[in-house]
Scaffold this motif. Structure first.
Motif, short mmCIF file in Angstrom:
data_model
loop_
_atom_site.label_atom_id
_atom_site.label_comp_id
_atom_site.label_asym_id
_atom_site.label_seq_id
_atom_site.Cartn_x
_atom_site.Cartn_y
_atom_site.Cartn_z
N ARG A 764 38.12 47.30 43.51
CA ARG A 764 38.59 45.97 43.15
C ARG A 764 39.25 45.29 44.35
O ARG A 764 39.04 44.10 44.59
CB ARG A 764 39.58 46.08 41.98
CG ARG A 764 40.07 44.75 41.42
CD ARG A 764 38.96 43.96 40.77
NE ARG A 764 39.48 42.77 40.10
CZ ARG A 764 38.75 41.75 39.70
NH1 ARG A 764 37.44 41.75 39.90
NH2 ARG A 764 39.31 40.71 39.11
N TYR A 768 38.17 41.77 46.27
CA TYR A 768 39.06 40.67 46.67
C TYR A 768 38.93 40.39 48.17
O TYR A 768 38.93 39.22 48.60
CB TYR A 768 40.52 41.02 46.34
CG TYR A 768 40.92 40.66 44.93
CD1 TYR A 768 40.99 39.33 44.53
CD2 TYR A 768 41.23 41.64 43.99
CE1 TYR A 768 41.36 38.99 43.24
CE2 TYR A 768 41.60 41.30 42.70
CZ TYR A 768 41.66 39.98 42.32
OH TYR A 768 42.02 39.63 41.04
N ARG A 865 45.34 39.05 43.25
CA ARG A 865 45.05 38.22 42.08
C ARG A 865 45.93 36.97 42.09
O ARG A 865 45.45 35.87 41.77
CB ARG A 865 45.26 39.00 40.79
CG ARG A 865 44.83 38.20 39.56
CD ARG A 865 44.94 38.99 38.27
NE ARG A 865 44.34 38.24 37.17
CZ ARG A 865 43.07 38.30 36.82
NH1 ARG A 865 42.24 39.07 37.49
NH2 ARG A 865 42.61 37.57 35.82
N LYS A 869 44.69 33.06 41.85
CA LYS A 869 45.18 32.17 40.80
C LYS A 869 45.80 30.91 41.40
O LYS A 869 45.59 29.79 40.89
CB LYS A 869 46.21 32.90 39.92
CG LYS A 869 45.60 33.96 39.02
CD LYS A 869 46.66 34.83 38.37
CE LYS A 869 47.56 34.06 37.46
NZ LYS A 869 48.54 34.94 36.77
N THR A 896 36.56 31.25 41.91
CA THR A 896 37.79 31.96 41.54
C THR A 896 37.67 32.57 40.14
O THR A 896 38.16 33.69 39.91
CB THR A 896 39.01 31.01 41.60
OG1 THR A 896 38.74 29.81 40.85
CG2 THR A 896 39.33 30.64 43.04
N LEU A 900 38.16 36.49 39.12
CA LEU A 900 39.19 36.90 38.18
C LEU A 900 38.64 37.65 36.98
O LEU A 900 39.40 38.22 36.20
CB LEU A 900 39.98 35.68 37.71
CG LEU A 900 40.80 34.97 38.79
CD1 LEU A 900 41.38 33.67 38.25
CD2 LEU A 900 41.91 35.86 39.33
N PRO A 903 39.28 42.25 35.27
CA PRO A 903 40.33 42.84 36.12
C PRO A 903 40.53 44.32 35.82
O PRO A 903 40.17 44.80 34.74
CB PRO A 903 41.57 42.03 35.74
CG PRO A 903 41.31 41.63 34.32
CD PRO A 903 39.83 41.37 34.23
N GLU A 907 46.20 45.26 37.39
CA GLU A 907 46.11 44.05 38.20
C GLU A 907 47.08 42.98 37.73
O GLU A 907 47.21 41.94 38.37
CB GLU A 907 44.68 43.53 38.14
CG GLU A 907 44.30 42.49 39.15
CD GLU A 907 42.80 42.25 39.15
OE1 GLU A 907 42.39 41.10 39.31
OE2 GLU A 907 42.05 43.22 38.99
N ALA A 909 46.73 41.05 35.04
CA ALA A 909 45.97 39.86 34.66
C ALA A 909 46.79 38.97 33.74
O ALA A 909 46.71 37.75 33.80
CB ALA A 909 44.67 40.26 33.99
#
Length: 911
Positions: A764, A768, A865, A869, A896, A900, A903, A907, A909
């Protein structure tokens, strides 16, 4: 078959009622029929979770011939489902509610003996319009019995036909009453409270209704043939007896099962009968000859029930005129032309107006046209420039919005009005308005039975819909990140473009109404018009372009306290702030905090479940995680730990009395400015008649498109292995107790799990990192090519570079997957078979290293994350300042959202 032609069943859309029983007799299509084989048989009814994941089952295709089921059979549409389990008998009926699938009733075939379990189950047809199954059941005796089940998309009903040895059908749906209607003027009410034996036999014509769900649903079975007997089984304590089941005939013409899906579908009342004898009356919704029908029985009647004529409800006058709480769509002629929007008082006098009878589409209006159901009213005035939308509660009407066509020439007044459809389920008006340039602009207005929205579609000359609902705030909800709050006082120009995210909320009426505009295509342009100055500045209207086949819906969530705002100052940090607000009904309430950097931070409110205990609801699940009852955290049970925030006091909650509270964070994020809260989704406890944002989206766009837009699959978290701290706890305890020899397999599993977990998080992080590189390349290129917007692209570039900065700062701590794997290999070589007392220290040296890697990874993935955001929200806010950024903002927000999705569970979220 002679089905229920003289006594049709009312159907409300599932999203409105949030309740269903059997497959319903739709007035349109009930959705495509799909057939699945679960592959493995279940010994218990399928859970809501299982029913919500049909992709895990095998889709049945009978094009090449009949299909023999390996597991259980499921016939499903987007609203209803019927399950045939091999380890059970008959058909189990499910309905999709806002909180998932719920099982309500069962139909079990019976002959000399009752069906016990499935012997063979075969799909003969699995087309999208119809599904046909044949089932052979084992019984307690030597003879098997078989039946055929059919479901058609056009009817939505489940039809059961006997094939061999099946003579009756057992309807299991625990009911307070049963009613056997009649077309000859007599009905029969079965009240179990007056039945002292375990069962009773009653005589009826061809129908039986089970009154269930405490007044909110009715199960109907209808069959061919003439008058026959029905056996009702009764059980329960003496003061709360219910009808457990009804055994009904299964003639060769078959039985059809369906349901009346409506809040307040039936109710009971006690009245004084002849000679003062107390009578029980049961009233239920019925479209013809009046919206209510009635059956009654003497409370002291010695038999099962007493016959009585079907009677109209005493409030029929109100019902026919659209009054009370009857949900049908009703078209009225006010009889006079008004130069100004109709006042609340004028609307309340609707009983004096002329009702345009159903199916009359040639009516010539003497006054203004008004359409209403039990929740909204829409006035189309001859001197108006659009449809004026009112919220409705009983006979109280409040003006909330105006919906007009938008064209190049300003709309002046109504030029013509035609009735396209005039029925109980929907009234459709085609309005053409004269424009200043000499042309016309047309718009199609549709009001549906029991719904909270007005549907609009463009006609000749119309490009956009304009929704006028003056408000300080508009909210762009975001299900992957944080909402965007548009505060009119922060918009410098009188027009602003917004990201086209399918829905926009106008927070109006001082906290008592939310005007929700929904559209079906993300390519449609959306803008807001702003007027006024200083503290009087407000968002006057939203303008939405119609797509190629577009529609725009305008819904009203109305009621005291349906939204609330509270200004927060920096000096209120970490203070508990009681709100001047109590939740008007149970729901998932979202709070949008304004941060000191003017971004929005979105949180879902906790619900207090007991003294010092709280539950955190997931947006699409009843619980957010496995530790939602947080009493073991202490400190009032609102102490939470989340990656990127550490340990903190959760900042918003509702106590046992419904009182709302805020507690701005002590550190990490500064809250300064308005906090706005609203109902984003429902809970199991949400009343059927109450609505939330997700309810409106499902009702307008439909379940399938709604699931696509909300991307429910992308909302699900990834999970693999065990968190490093869990592995540390497990292994350290084993070795401290010197149990490693006895629990060798558990140790091996823990080693695998810790590597799986670290691998998942690292992948993950790598995603990113790739996103950051790709986005930097896009922004750098755009900055070079688009000098006019170089500053915007530069700002976005600086934000996304933070991903690289976070990764660089954590590089030495997060290590690599290879390092984690080597630690596991070394553990196997050095510690796995070490049963000495010194093994525990060796164990702890390894587990502490994994925890260090895991902790660093968790923090890093949460920081990444947060950057994405912020990038997503900053881009959307920039569009409101400069509408020429539409293409770039659309690309950034699309990318984005993709990042997202799905997740990992550490993370953060959701906070």
């Amino acid at each position: 078959m002679r089905f229920f032609r003289s006594l049709p069943v009312v159907l409300l859309p599932l999203v409105t009622t949030m309740l269903a029983v059997f497959p319903v007799r739709a007035q349109g299509t009930a959705g495509e029929v799909r057939v699945y084989d679960t592959v493995t048989g279940s010994f218990a009814p399928l859970t809501a979770v299982a029913m919500s994941s049909p992709s895990r089952w095998k889709a049945v295709d009978t094009a090449a011939g009949p299909h023999a089921f390996a597991g259980d059979a499921v016939i499903m549409t987007d609203k209803i489902a019927t399950v045939f389990r091999k380890n059970s008998a008959g058909a189990e009926a499910y309905a999709r509610t806002a909180t998932g699938w719920v099982r309500y009733a069962s139909l079990i075939p019976k002959g000399e003996q009752i069906a016990k379990s499935v012997d063979t189950l075969t799909a003969l047809k699995s087309g999208k319009d119809e599904a046909v199954l044949e089932a052979v059941y084992k019984t307690g005796g030597t003879e098997a019995l078989s039946v055929r089940f059919q479901m058609r998309s056009a009817s939505g009903s489940l039809e059961v036909l006997p094939l061999k040895n099946a003579s009756h059908l057992l309807l299991e749906a625990s009911a307070r009453y049963a009613v056997l209607p009649s077309t000859t003027g007599a009905g029969l009410l079965v009240d179990p409270m007056s039945i002292k034996t375990p069962e009773t036999r009653v005589s009826g014509e061809r129908w039986i209704l089970h009154m269930i769900e405490q007044g909110d649903a009715i199960v109907l079975c209808e069959w061919g043939g003439e008058e026959t007997g029905v056996t009702a089984k009764v059980g329960g304590p003496e003061d709360a007896r219910v009808i457990l089941s009804s055994e009904i005939p299964l003639p060769k013409e078959g039985v059809r099962a369906s349901g009346l899906l409506l809040k307040g579908a039936w109710r009971e009342k006690q009245v004084a009968g002849a000679a003062g004898v107390q009578q029980t009356h049961v009233l239920w919704r019925w479209p013809e000859p009046a919206p209510w029908a009635e059956a009654s029985a003497d409370a002291q009647a010695p038999g099962a029930a007493a016959r009585t004529k079907l009677a109209e409800f005493e409030a029929q006058a109100d019902a026919v005129a659209g009054g009370g709480t009857v949900p049908f769509a009703v078209l009225l002629d006010s009889g006079a032309v008004s130069d100004a929007p109709l006042s609340s008082e004028a609307m309340a006098g609707f009983r004096k107006w002329t009702k345009v009878e159903a199916d009359d589409t040639a009516h010539t209006f003497a006054g203004d046209a008004v359409v209403m159901n039990d929740k909204i009213a829409v006035a189309v005035r001859k001197n108006g420039t659009g449809a004026e939308l009112y919220s409705r509660e009983g006979n109280t009407f409040r003006p909330q919005a105006t919906v007009s066509p938008s064209t190049n020439g300003a709309v002046q007044k109504l030029a013509s009005l035609k009735i396209e459809s005039n029925a109980d389920d929907a009234v459709i008006l085609n309005a053409a308005y004269a424009t200043a340039d000499g042309g016309t602009a047309g718009i199609r207005y549709e009001v549906n039975m029991g719904q909270v929205f007005l549907k609009t579609q463009p006609m000749d000359g119309t490009a956009k819909a304009v929704v006028k609902a003056p408000s300080r705030y508009a909210v762009l909800p975001d299900f992957f990140a944080d909402d965007i709050i548009i505060d009119a006082r922060g918009l410098p120009s009188d027009h602003a473009e917004l990201p086209s995210e399918n829905f926009l909320l106008h927070m109006t009426d001082g906290g008592n109404a939310i005007v929700i505009t929904v559209w079906d295509n993300r390519e449609q342009e959306v803008g807001v018009a702003v007027s006024g100055t200083g503290n009087q500045r407000q968002i006057a209207a939203t303008e939405v372009a119609y797509g190629e086949k577009g529609a725009v819906w305008v819904a009203i969530l109305a009621g005291q306290g349906v939204w609330h705002e509270r200004e927060i100052g920096l000096d209120e940090k970490d203070r508990i702030l009681p709100l001047n607000w109590r939740t008007p009904y149970p729901a998932i309430w979202r709070v949008d905090f304004t941060r000191s950097d003017r971004l929005t931070d979105s949180w879902e409110m906790l619900s207090e479940t007991g003294p010092g205990k709280f539950k955190k609801h997931g947006l699409f699940t009843e619980s957010e995680d496995s530790w939602t009852i947080q009493d073991w955290w202490g400190s009032g049970a609102r102490t939470r730990i989340a990656s990127g925030l550490g340990r903190f006091q959760y900042p918003c909650w509702v106590d046992l009395n419904g009182q709302g509270f805020l507690q701005p964070l002590k550190e990490g994020i500064e809250f300064k400015g308005p906090a706005v809260l609203y109902p984003i989704n429902r809970l199991a406890a949400t009343p059927l008649e109450k609505h939330t944002l997700v309810d409106v989206v499902r009702a307008t766009l439909g379940v399938g498109p709604c699931q696509y837009i909300l991307d429910l699959e992308g909302q699900q978290e990834q999970a693999a292995g065990w968190p490093t701290c869990t592995v540390q706890d497990v292994l350290d305890e084993i070795y401290e107790k010197n149990q490693q020899a006895a629990q060798r397999e558990e140790v091996k599993q823990a080693l695998k799990n810790v590597v799986d977990f670290i691998t998942m998080i690292r992948h993950r992080i790598d995603a990113y990192e790739k996103f950051g590189k790709d986005m930097q390349a896009y922004l750098s290129d755009a900055q070079t090519k688009d000098a006019a917007h170089a500053a915007f692209f530069g700002e976005m570039l600086e934000i996304v570079k933070e991903i690289d900065a976070h990764i660089a700062a954590s590089k030495d701590k997060i290590k690599s997957i290879e390092v984690a794997q080597k630690l596991a290999d070394d553990f196997r070589a050095q510690v796995l078979n070490d049963d000495s007392s010194g093994a525990v220290e060796k164990c702890k040296s390894f587990t502490s290293q994994w925890v260090e890697i895991g902790g660093a990874q968790d923090e890093l993935v949460a920081e990444c994350r947060k950057v994405v955001k912020v990038l997503r929200q900053r881009a959307g806010m920039a569009l409101a300042q400069d509408e020429s950024l539409g293409t770039a903002v659309g690309h950034i927000r699309e990318q984005t959202q993709n990042m997202l999705r799905a997740p990992v569970n550490y993370e953060a979220a959701r906070h």
